[in-house]
Motif scaffolding. Structure first.
Motif, PDB file in Angstrom:
ATOM      1  N   ALA A 144     -31.022  -8.830 -26.385  1.00 17.50           N
ATOM      2  CA  ALA A 144     -30.189 -10.096 -26.334  1.00 17.50           C
ATOM      3  C   ALA A 144     -29.618 -10.149 -25.008  1.00 17.50           C
ATOM      4  O   ALA A 144     -28.996  -9.416 -24.515  1.00 17.50           O
ATOM      5  CB  ALA A 144     -29.316 -10.195 -27.335  1.00 17.50           C
ATOM      6  N   ASP A 145     -30.170 -11.185 -23.977  1.00 14.39           N
ATOM      7  CA  ASP A 145     -29.579 -11.447 -22.676  1.00 14.39           C
ATOM      8  C   ASP A 145     -29.789 -12.955 -22.386  1.00 14.39           C
ATOM      9  O   ASP A 145     -30.049 -13.593 -23.446  1.00 14.39           O
ATOM     10  CB  ASP A 145     -30.412 -10.702 -21.686  1.00 14.39           C
ATOM     11  N   ALA A 146     -29.367 -13.253 -21.168  1.00 13.62           N
ATOM     12  CA  ALA A 146     -29.299 -14.681 -21.038  1.00 13.62           C
ATOM     13  C   ALA A 146     -30.618 -15.530 -20.970  1.00 13.62           C
ATOM     14  O   ALA A 146     -30.485 -16.557 -21.362  1.00 13.62           O
ATOM     15  CB  ALA A 146     -28.893 -14.905 -19.541  1.00 13.62           C
ATOM     16  N   GLY A 147     -31.717 -14.763 -20.980  1.00 16.48           N
ATOM     17  CA  GLY A 147     -33.185 -15.424 -20.992  1.00 16.48           C
ATOM     18  C   GLY A 147     -33.831 -15.353 -22.175  1.00 16.48           C
ATOM     19  O   GLY A 147     -34.313 -16.048 -22.556  1.00 16.48           O
ATOM     20  N   SER A 148     -33.462 -14.221 -23.291  1.00 19.21           N
ATOM     21  CA  SER A 148     -34.261 -14.344 -24.111  1.00 19.21           C
ATOM     22  C   SER A 148     -33.626 -13.446 -25.183  1.00 19.21           C
ATOM     23  O   SER A 148     -32.511 -12.661 -24.983  1.00 19.21           O
ATOM     24  CB  SER A 148     -35.673 -13.708 -24.039  1.00 19.21           C
ATOM     25  N   PHE A 149     -34.312 -13.482 -26.473  1.00 24.18           N
ATOM     26  CA  PHE A 149     -34.036 -12.418 -27.607  1.00 24.18           C
ATOM     27  C   PHE A 149     -35.152 -12.130 -28.050  1.00 24.18           C
ATOM     28  O   PHE A 149     -36.233 -12.482 -28.029  1.00 24.18           O
ATOM     29  CB  PHE A 149     -33.426 -13.509 -28.815  1.00 24.18           C
ATOM     30  N   ALA A 150     -35.129 -10.494 -28.557  1.00 26.27           N
ATOM     31  CA  ALA A 150     -36.364  -9.993 -29.181  1.00 26.27           C
ATOM     32  C   ALA A 150     -35.717  -9.388 -30.471  1.00 26.27           C
ATOM     33  O   ALA A 150     -34.958  -8.823 -30.712  1.00 26.27           O
ATOM     34  CB  ALA A 150     -36.515  -8.752 -28.359  1.00 26.27           C
ATOM     35  N   VAL A 151     -36.543  -9.724 -31.569  1.00 26.40           N
ATOM     36  CA  VAL A 151     -36.301  -9.732 -33.007  1.00 26.40           C
ATOM     37  C   VAL A 151     -37.474  -8.893 -33.344  1.00 26.40           C
ATOM     38  O   VAL A 151     -38.578  -9.244 -33.256  1.00 26.40           O
ATOM     39  CB  VAL A 151     -36.126 -10.982 -33.680  1.00 26.40           C
ATOM     40  N   ARG A 152     -37.141  -7.617 -34.099  1.00 29.17           N
ATOM     41  CA  ARG A 152     -38.307  -6.830 -34.940  1.00 29.17           C
ATOM     42  C   ARG A 152     -38.266  -7.151 -36.215  1.00 29.17           C
ATOM     43  O   ARG A 152     -37.338  -7.109 -37.103  1.00 29.17           O
ATOM     44  CB  ARG A 152     -37.997  -5.307 -34.692  1.00 29.17           C
ATOM     45  N   THR A 153     -39.411  -7.657 -36.905  1.00 27.36           N
ATOM     46  CA  THR A 153     -39.475  -8.210 -38.292  1.00 27.36           C
ATOM     47  C   THR A 153     -39.910  -7.084 -39.100  1.00 27.36           C
ATOM     48  O   THR A 153     -40.091  -5.911 -38.657  1.00 27.36           O
ATOM     49  CB  THR A 153     -40.437  -9.308 -38.495  1.00 27.36           C
ATOM     50  N   SER A 154     -39.656  -7.178 -40.305  1.00 30.65           N
ATOM     51  CA  SER A 154     -39.909  -6.168 -41.408  1.00 30.65           C
ATOM     52  C   SER A 154     -41.249  -5.557 -41.418  1.00 30.65           C
ATOM     53  O   SER A 154     -41.473  -4.390 -41.537  1.00 30.65           O
ATOM     54  CB  SER A 154     -39.452  -6.365 -42.698  1.00 30.65           C
ATOM     55  N   LEU A 196     -42.769  -7.760 -33.248  1.00 32.75           N
ATOM     56  CA  LEU A 196     -41.675  -7.928 -32.204  1.00 32.75           C
ATOM     57  C   LEU A 196     -41.903  -9.443 -31.706  1.00 32.75           C
ATOM     58  O   LEU A 196     -42.981  -9.962 -31.219  1.00 32.75           O
ATOM     59  CB  LEU A 196     -41.659  -7.026 -30.846  1.00 32.75           C
ATOM     60  N   VAL A 197     -41.123 -10.226 -32.057  1.00 34.46           N
ATOM     61  CA  VAL A 197     -40.938 -11.778 -31.652  1.00 34.46           C
ATOM     62  C   VAL A 197     -39.967 -12.022 -30.638  1.00 34.46           C
ATOM     63  O   VAL A 197     -38.746 -11.733 -30.694  1.00 34.46           O
ATOM     64  CB  VAL A 197     -40.386 -12.587 -33.038  1.00 34.46           C
ATOM     65  N   MET A 198     -40.554 -12.371 -29.460  1.00 34.64           N
ATOM     66  CA  MET A 198     -39.702 -12.624 -28.230  1.00 34.64           C
ATOM     67  C   MET A 198     -39.461 -14.293 -28.255  1.00 34.64           C
ATOM     68  O   MET A 198     -40.314 -15.179 -28.543  1.00 34.64           O
ATOM     69  CB  MET A 198     -40.479 -12.361 -27.010  1.00 34.64           C
ATOM     70  N   ILE A 199     -38.240 -14.631 -28.147  1.00 31.43           N
ATOM     71  CA  ILE A 199     -37.659 -15.915 -28.130  1.00 31.43           C
ATOM     72  C   ILE A 199     -36.803 -16.276 -26.921  1.00 31.43           C
ATOM     73  O   ILE A 199     -35.825 -15.712 -26.639  1.00 31.43           O
ATOM     74  CB  ILE A 199     -36.794 -16.146 -29.425  1.00 31.43           C
ATOM     75  N   PRO A 200     -37.456 -17.244 -26.255  1.00 31.55           N
ATOM     76  CA  PRO A 200     -36.593 -17.729 -25.039  1.00 31.55           C
ATOM     77  C   PRO A 200     -35.447 -18.244 -25.489  1.00 31.55           C
ATOM     78  O   PRO A 200     -35.301 -19.076 -26.382  1.00 31.55           O
ATOM     79  CB  PRO A 200     -37.650 -18.823 -24.506  1.00 31.55           C
ATOM     80  N   ALA A 201     -34.387 -18.146 -24.817  1.00 27.13           N
ATOM     81  CA  ALA A 201     -33.252 -18.393 -25.307  1.00 27.13           C
ATOM     82  C   ALA A 201     -32.943 -20.104 -25.081  1.00 27.13           C
ATOM     83  O   ALA A 201     -32.210 -20.618 -26.068  1.00 27.13           O
ATOM     84  CB  ALA A 201     -32.185 -17.891 -24.094  1.00 27.13           C
ATOM     85  N   GLY A 202     -33.675 -20.657 -24.383  1.00 29.44           N
ATOM     86  CA  GLY A 202     -33.731 -21.967 -24.273  1.00 29.44           C
ATOM     87  C   GLY A 202     -34.157 -22.865 -25.556  1.00 29.44           C
ATOM     88  O   GLY A 202     -33.948 -23.889 -26.027  1.00 29.44           O
ATOM     89  N   ARG A 203     -34.968 -21.935 -26.116  1.00 25.24           N
ATOM     90  CA  ARG A 203     -35.669 -22.432 -27.538  1.00 25.24           C
ATOM     91  C   ARG A 203     -35.003 -22.095 -28.735  1.00 25.24           C
ATOM     92  O   ARG A 203     -35.162 -22.663 -29.891  1.00 25.24           O
ATOM     93  CB  ARG A 203     -37.348 -22.104 -27.472  1.00 25.24           C
ATOM     94  N   ALA A 204     -34.113 -21.182 -28.654  1.00 22.94           N
ATOM     95  CA  ALA A 204     -33.246 -20.944 -29.727  1.00 22.94           C
ATOM     96  C   ALA A 204     -32.176 -21.967 -30.205  1.00 22.94           C
ATOM     97  O   ALA A 204     -31.648 -22.481 -29.435  1.00 22.94           O
ATOM     98  CB  ALA A 204     -32.389 -19.557 -29.380  1.00 22.94           C
TER      99      ALA A 204
END
Length: 103
Positions: free
Chosen positions: A61-71, A75-83
């Protein structure tokens, strides 16, 4: 806060459907890395109305994106502007054992 137009019904449009109002808020920081989280986000273009949720372990998690590992290990990368919303959630409930039924 939205205002009512003259001559409009007594409730705002979001209240007419559910009777409740919600505020979407991303409450995740780098301190939450390693925690189980859920993030609601827009996977398509920024003007899209489509939303989806991802549930898993926050790996970055940083200012630009989030990375979430699903079950399933994805690995799902989410741009912070789209969260749109995100929060830490409790661990999944323990699985129940299936044992022999009592007589």
């Amino acid at each position: 806060m939205p205002t009512r137009r003259p001559g409009s019904p007594g409730r705002l449009p979001c209240e007419q459907v559910t009777g409740m109002r919600y505020r979407l808020e991303v409450r995740l920081t780098s301190a939450d890395v390693g925690q189980r989280v859920v993030i609601r986000w827009r996977p398509g273009p920024a003007d899209s109305t489509r939303m989806t949720d991802v549930l898993g372990i926050l790996e970055q998690a940083d200012a630009g994106s989030f990375a979430v590992r699903t079950s399933d290990g994805k690995l799902v990368m989410i741009p912070a502007g789209r969260a749109l919303a995100g929060k830490v959630v409790p661990p999944p409930p323990a699985r129940r054992r299936r044992g022999p039924r009592p007589p």
